[in-house]
Design a protein around this motif. Structure first.
Motif, PDB file in Angstrom:
ATOM      1  N   UNK A  66     -15.051   1.704  19.305  1.00  0.00           N
ATOM      2  CA  UNK A  66     -14.114   1.294  18.567  1.00  0.00           C
ATOM      3  C   UNK A  66     -14.350   0.151  17.806  1.00  0.00           C
ATOM      4  N   UNK A 125     -11.848   9.157  14.345  1.00  0.00           N
ATOM      5  CA  UNK A 125     -12.040   8.062  15.233  1.00  0.00           C
ATOM      6  C   UNK A 125     -11.380   8.413  16.549  1.00  0.00           C
ATOM      7  N   UNK A 126      -9.891   8.835  16.277  1.00  0.00           N
ATOM      8  CA  UNK A 126      -9.095   8.863  17.597  1.00  0.00           C
ATOM      9  C   UNK A 126      -9.388  10.151  18.371  1.00  0.00           C
ATOM     10  N   UNK A 145     -12.571   9.753  20.271  1.00  0.00           N
ATOM     11  CA  UNK A 145     -12.184   8.753  21.567  1.00  0.00           C
ATOM     12  C   UNK A 145     -11.542   9.599  22.606  1.00  0.00           C
TER      13      UNK A 145
END
Lengths: 294, 286, 290
Positions: free
Chosen positions: C213, C267-268, C271
């Protein structure tokens, strides 16, 4: 055979020692690069002008290297974000350790961890596209880029850290201490405020300092939401520039080694490093100074 | 098999007779020390742990194929002492040892004596069963495999032989590949003994091996010792005088880091030479 | 008639209830913030999320822009970061817990230094990377320079987490291995690391997701914003998802805010799946041990 094993053991131990040494080399390298370039910077710009000047214009002619606007911008963000993160973090910790039951903890803790694990770039996006419009609706004179919005986002981001550090300290107090007070008819509030808070005061103070240090070093949120105008003002609704914001902004362009821009970058970086290092050491010092043992 | 039964019977009688302290000694049963082989000879052992002088001038002979019991109040240095024999103290910082320990005429405390070789020869079983969080099979072959044995057939053989010697084979042969942590406490301890036997030791050091077990599991392990005695030299630390009297041939009494008295178990329990030994075995000692 | 005591008790109970409500609303505030954040991201970005968004290169036109190069850059950088940081971090932790003399000044210095490094702002690591990897070692603005920078950034986190995990290995297990004549390193491989693996794994994955991140240190080393090719070697220049998101967020047009949000969703998701993998692996290891 055994000699071979011994040799292997020896090589492995030395290799692992080398690995550990990398952390020391990292620190030395940080200090050398930051202060090396800063030294070159201060040969051109008197350190006094840097620290007390009120105009920051390192890339525009006439150049001016007064760092106060950046410093004030940074401190404002740190201050306003702590207004959110410190009380709310502490409150969450008290709730988790003194009021909530096991089931609630099982739900709340992962949520806080999730909140802490979201990248700061996402908080930056949230600040710019969600928090700022709300502030503008309430206070129309607010600028698009402003201190308040970035600070709120940083506050939410550092809240879990404060909560977790404070909660760890509170959970370390044995139940026998609480039970003693409950046996005298104390309410949960009295136990929390009169027994738990005072005996974890040092840990709480240390957590607060760490949270402020984190806010000072936070970069992407301020780069996105706080603006890029290094003006010396104290208005939370106006655009400012922080030390980290300046560094990102400058790096987006192509900067060559040896130029004054490059050196400026490292001078500001060195200052940021010093401030956060001192705060981290203070946090550690508080913790060690007055440890209550049970 | 029948012979073993008889042995057991004999032993039981002996144990019974021993516990009657005033009973005069049967001459046929008494063992003449001079005819035996000395397996381990400890001379002038001084051991420091930090500023603590934990062993003071300890001298002891440990006889081959005998069970030697070390008794004494807690903190007297008996556990510290057996940890000097396989140099386990080396994993604790700030220790210092003086003196010599000869195993088959070689000084194991000499710096050039290889600690791997030493520990292959001198196995150790701990107070609490400490099986690795692996399968039963993996536990037994852990030592041999780390010492370089890879042949699957040989490893299988070692597992069977070691578990049989530890009297555990019949109980676990159908679940060798299940976790060792699923075994009962007594089974776990016998697995730890099997794990020791798998590297083919000559000496077994036991640090209060039954103190964490219930009486039935304890009895099983004590029986096991009698069988192992034929092949191995056993040194056992115990806090139970009854256990020492039941199972051991020789006994040494430790107090404050010193050996007060050592000798044949029967002698030590029936006619102690030192008044402190007498105080301890009669329970007048706190 | 209420006595003085009764009144007092009622007052204290009332105060207690008020504090309870206040604290509970603080928790609710955190939860609402998380939900608002997710709502904001998904409501803006979901409509822009498509297969072509993932497979397209960035573009001046929001309708054609995609994250292919940023995604590839992120995967490259994080892959290398894992390769560098996990062995270094676990090795250092093993040294500190199993080899180093706990009382020596050198060990204390190492520990203090690691604790301090953990508090250094990520942007400072970026400056270090810029000066050392990009300029001094001439790796230029490459994936390698980025991965090395991120490695130094997350190293303290991995070390501290691994140390905790290694400390939790019961000493009877280690003694059991040593007593068989097994050497230190063999004991580490045979007993200590398997036992500590779940903790090491969890800590490492948390650290690596932090690296994933991060935008600031990579901006400092000059990871470019506009890359329209897929990197093929560690020495290629690159961009990563967070930087791409940053670039789009900085544009004033609303369309770019939407594709920034779409990038954030990707991105989330990455992750979260990394954390899910961590949980699965941890459970698998733990089951094997029980």
């Amino acid at each position: 055979m055994n000699k071979k094993i011994k040799q292997k053991e020896f090589i492995i131990e030395k290799t692992l020692l080398l690995f550990a040494g990398i952390t020391i080399i990292t620190t030395i390298a940080i200090i050398l690069t930051l202060f090396g370039e800063s030294f070159l910077f201060f040969r051109e710009i008197p350190i006094w002008d840097f620290l007390t000047g009120t105009t920051w214009a390192p890339t525009l002619k006439p150049r001016s290297f007064g760092v106060l606007p950046l410093l004030v911008g940074t401190l404002m963000v740190a201050l306003f974000s702590s207004i959110i993160s410190l009380p709310l973090g502490l409150g969450s910790a008290i709730y988790l350790s003194e009021y909530s039951n096991k089931k609630a903890r099982k739900v709340i803790k992962p949520i806080l961890e999730l909140l802490a694990g979201i990248p700061s770039i996402v908080y930056g996006f949230f600040a710019l596209t969600f928090i700022t419009p709300i502030i503008k609706q309430i206070l129309p004179q607010t600028e698009i880029f402003n201190v308040a919005s970035a600070s709120i986002a940083i506050g939410i981001m550092t809240l879990p850290m404060v909560a977790s550090l404070c909660e760890d300290a509170m959970m370390a107090i044995p139940d026998s201490v609480r039970n003693g007070a409950y046996a005298l008819g104390s309410t949960k509030m009295e136990v929390a405020l009169k027994i738990i808070l005072p005996s974890t005061a040092t840990s709480i103070a240390s957590a607060f300092v760490l949270a402020i240090s984190r806010a000072i070093g936070e970069t992407m949120i301020v780069a996105i939401a706080a603006g890029q105008s290094p003006m010396l003002n104290f208005n939370p609704l106006a655009s400012i520039q922080t030390m980290t914001g300046f560094m990102v902004n400058l790096s987006l362009g192509d900067i060559q080694q040896g130029t004054i821009e490059y050196k400026t970058l490292f001078a500001v970086g060195a200052m940021l490093f010093m401030i956060t290092l001192i705060m981290n050491l203070i946090a550690k010092g508080i913790l060690h100074r007055n440890k209550v043992r049970y | 098999m029948i012979e073993q039964e008889e042995n057991k019977q004999q032993k039981n009688d002996r144990i019974k007779s021993r516990l009657i302290l005033n009973k005069p000694k049967n001459n046929e049963e008494s063992i003449n020390t001079s005819k035996e082989n000395i397996k381990i000879e400890c001379k002038d052992i001084d051991f420091h742990y930090g500023t603590n002088h934990a062993l003071k001038n300890v001298n002891l002979q440990i006889m081959e194929n005998r069970i030697t019991a070390l008794i004494g109040p807690s903190g007297c240095g008996k556990s510290t002492f057996i940890r000097t024999i396989n140099r386990m103290y080396e994993h604790v910082v700030d220790t210092k040892i003086e003196g010599t320990i000869h195993l088959d005429k070689e000084n194991v405390l000499a710096p050039d004596y290889d600690v791997t070789e030493l520990r292959k020869k001198v196995g150790m079983v701990f107070q609490k069963p400490n099986p690795f969080p692996k399968s039963i099979y993996e536990n037994v072959i852990y030592g041999p495999r780390k010492h370089g044995l890879k042949n699957k057939g040989q490893l299988d053989l070692i597992v069977e032989r070691s578990l049989k010697k530890a009297a555990l084979w019949d109980e676990v042969k159908d679940r060798l590949h299940t976790s060792a942590l699923g075994l009962s406490g007594g089974q776990q301890q016998r697995l730890c003994i099997a794990r020791c036997l798998a590297v083919d030791p000559e000496v077994l050091l036991m640090d209060e091996p039954t103190s964490a077990l219930d009486p039935i599991a304890t009895l099983k392990i004590e029986d096991l010792f009698q069988a192992l005695r034929e092949e191995y030299t056993i040194v056992i630390v115990t806090h139970s005088m009854q256990q020492a009297a039941r199972i051991s041939d020789n006994t040494a009494f430790f107090l404050n880091g010193e050996i007060i008295e050592s000798g044949l178990t029967d002698d030590l329990f029936t006619k102690p030479k030192d008044s402190r030994t007498e105080d301890y075995i009669t329970g007048r000692f706190s | 008639m209420e006595t003085f005591q009764q009144k007092n008790i009622r007052k204290r109970k009332l105060k207690n209830s008020i504090l309870h409500i206040v604290l509970a609303s603080i928790i609710v505030f955190s939860i609402i913030m998380l939900l608002l954040l997710l709502y904001q991201v998904f409501s803006e970005g979901l409509s822009r999320l498509s297969w072509s968004f993932i497979t397209s290169m960035p573009s001046r036109f929001p309708d054609r822009a995609g994250i292919a190069s940023a995604l590839a850059g992120s995967i490259w950088t994080i892959g290398l970061t894992i390769i560098f940081s996990v062995p270094l971090g676990v090795g250092t932790a093993l040294y500190l817990e199993e080899y180093a003399n706990q009382k020596s000044w050198w060990t204390k210095l190492l520990q203090l230094n690691i604790a301090n490094l953990a508090g250094v702002p990520s942007i400072v690591y970026g400056m270090l990377g810029l000066a050392v990897f990009v300029k001094f070692l001439h790796f230029n603005r490459s994936i390698l320079a980025g991965a090395l920078t991120l490695t130094l950034l997350i190293l303290p986190v991995i070390i501290v987490a691994s140390q905790e995990a290694i400390k939790s290995v019961p000493s009877p297990l280690k003694e059991g291995s040593y007593a068989l004549g097994v050497s230190k390193w063999q004991t580490i491989v045979g007993v200590i690391v398997p036992y500590a693996a779940p903790g090491i794994l969890t800590g490492s994955i948390l650290a690596v997701s932090r690296a994933m991140g991060e935008a600031a240190p990579l901006i400092m080393i000059g990871a470019a914003g506009y890359i329209s090719f897929l990197p093929k070697s560690p020495l290629d220049s690159f961009t990563v998802l967070p930087i791409q998101i940053f670039n789009w967020t900085s544009r004033p047009q609303a369309e770019f805010a939407e594709i920034a949000a779409a990038g954030i969703i990707v991105l989330l998701v990455l992750l979260l799946s990394m954390n899910a993998i961590a949980i699965v692996l941890r459970n698998k290891y733990q089951n094997r041990m029980d």
